[in-house]
Design a protein around this motif. Structure first.
Motif, PDB file in Angstrom:
ATOM      1  N   LYS A  15       0.838  -1.207   0.000  1.00 16.49           N
ATOM      2  CA  LYS A  15       0.000   0.000   0.000  1.00 16.49           C
ATOM      3  C   LYS A  15       0.871   1.255   0.000  1.00 16.49           C
ATOM      4  O   LYS A  15       0.630   2.190  -0.775  1.00 16.49           O
ATOM      5  N   LYS A  16       1.891   1.291   0.858  1.00 17.75           N
ATOM      6  CA  LYS A  16       2.790   2.456   0.904  1.00 17.75           C
ATOM      7  C   LYS A  16       3.490   2.654  -0.434  1.00 17.75           C
ATOM      8  O   LYS A  16       3.593   3.776  -0.940  1.00 17.75           O
ATOM      9  N   GLU A  19       0.945   3.918  -2.978  1.00 15.48           N
ATOM     10  CA  GLU A  19       0.661   5.338  -2.722  1.00 15.48           C
ATOM     11  C   GLU A  19       1.795   6.214  -3.246  1.00 15.48           C
ATOM     12  O   GLU A  19       1.550   7.258  -3.880  1.00 15.48           O
ATOM     13  N   CYS A  22       1.667   6.299  -7.058  1.00 13.29           N
ATOM     14  CA  CYS A  22       0.567   7.166  -7.507  1.00 13.29           C
ATOM     15  C   CYS A  22       0.927   8.634  -7.342  1.00 13.29           C
ATOM     16  O   CYS A  22       0.693   9.446  -8.247  1.00 13.29           O
ATOM     17  N   LYS A  23       1.516   8.971  -6.212  1.00 15.17           N
ATOM     18  CA  LYS A  23       1.942  10.350  -5.965  1.00 15.17           C
ATOM     19  C   LYS A  23       2.947  10.799  -7.027  1.00 15.17           C
ATOM     20  O   LYS A  23       2.856  11.903  -7.567  1.00 15.17           O
ATOM     21  N   ASN A  28      -3.963   9.858  -7.138  1.00 12.13           N
ATOM     22  CA  ASN A  28      -4.115   9.141  -5.878  1.00 12.13           C
ATOM     23  C   ASN A  28      -4.514   7.695  -6.174  1.00 12.13           C
ATOM     24  O   ASN A  28      -4.766   7.324  -7.321  1.00 12.13           O
ATOM     25  N   MET A  29      -4.598   6.879  -5.123  1.00 14.14           N
ATOM     26  CA  MET A  29      -4.924   5.469  -5.316  1.00 14.14           C
ATOM     27  C   MET A  29      -6.329   5.284  -5.883  1.00 14.14           C
ATOM     28  O   MET A  29      -6.555   4.395  -6.705  1.00 14.14           O
TER      29      MET A  29
END
Length: 84
Positions: A15-16, A19, A22-23, A28-29
């Motif tokens: 997840k990190k 994220e 995506c950044k 965003n996710m």
């Protein structure tokens, strides 16, 4: 357009990393997952190749079952695995 919520479980590190990706690409996710879902529906396929781990192929599983049977019937030898 009416919005809905999806709740999923995912590995914390994944997840990190997702994220951060995506950044880095300016979204965003939620946007990334919406793009994925839109593409799946539009193309009626997963938009990338998915392949099975060959370890779990029927041929390999049969070979492993045979090896286990042979070890049970004839005994076996333990080999030490040395990692460099």
């Amino acid at each position: 357009m009416e919005q809905s919520t999806i709740s999923i479980r995912i590995d914390s590190q994944l997840k990190k990393d997702f994220e951060e990706f995506c950044k880095n690409v300016g979204m965003n996710m939620t946007t990334a997952i919406s793009i994925f879902a839109t593409t799946v529906v539009k193309e009626q396929r997963i938009p990338f190749e998915i392949s099975a781990d060959p370890f779990y192929s029927e041929k390999n599983m049969a070979r492993l079952r045979k090896s286990m049977r042979e070890m049970e019937e004839n005994g076996g030898t333990v080999h030490e695995v040395i990692h460099d």
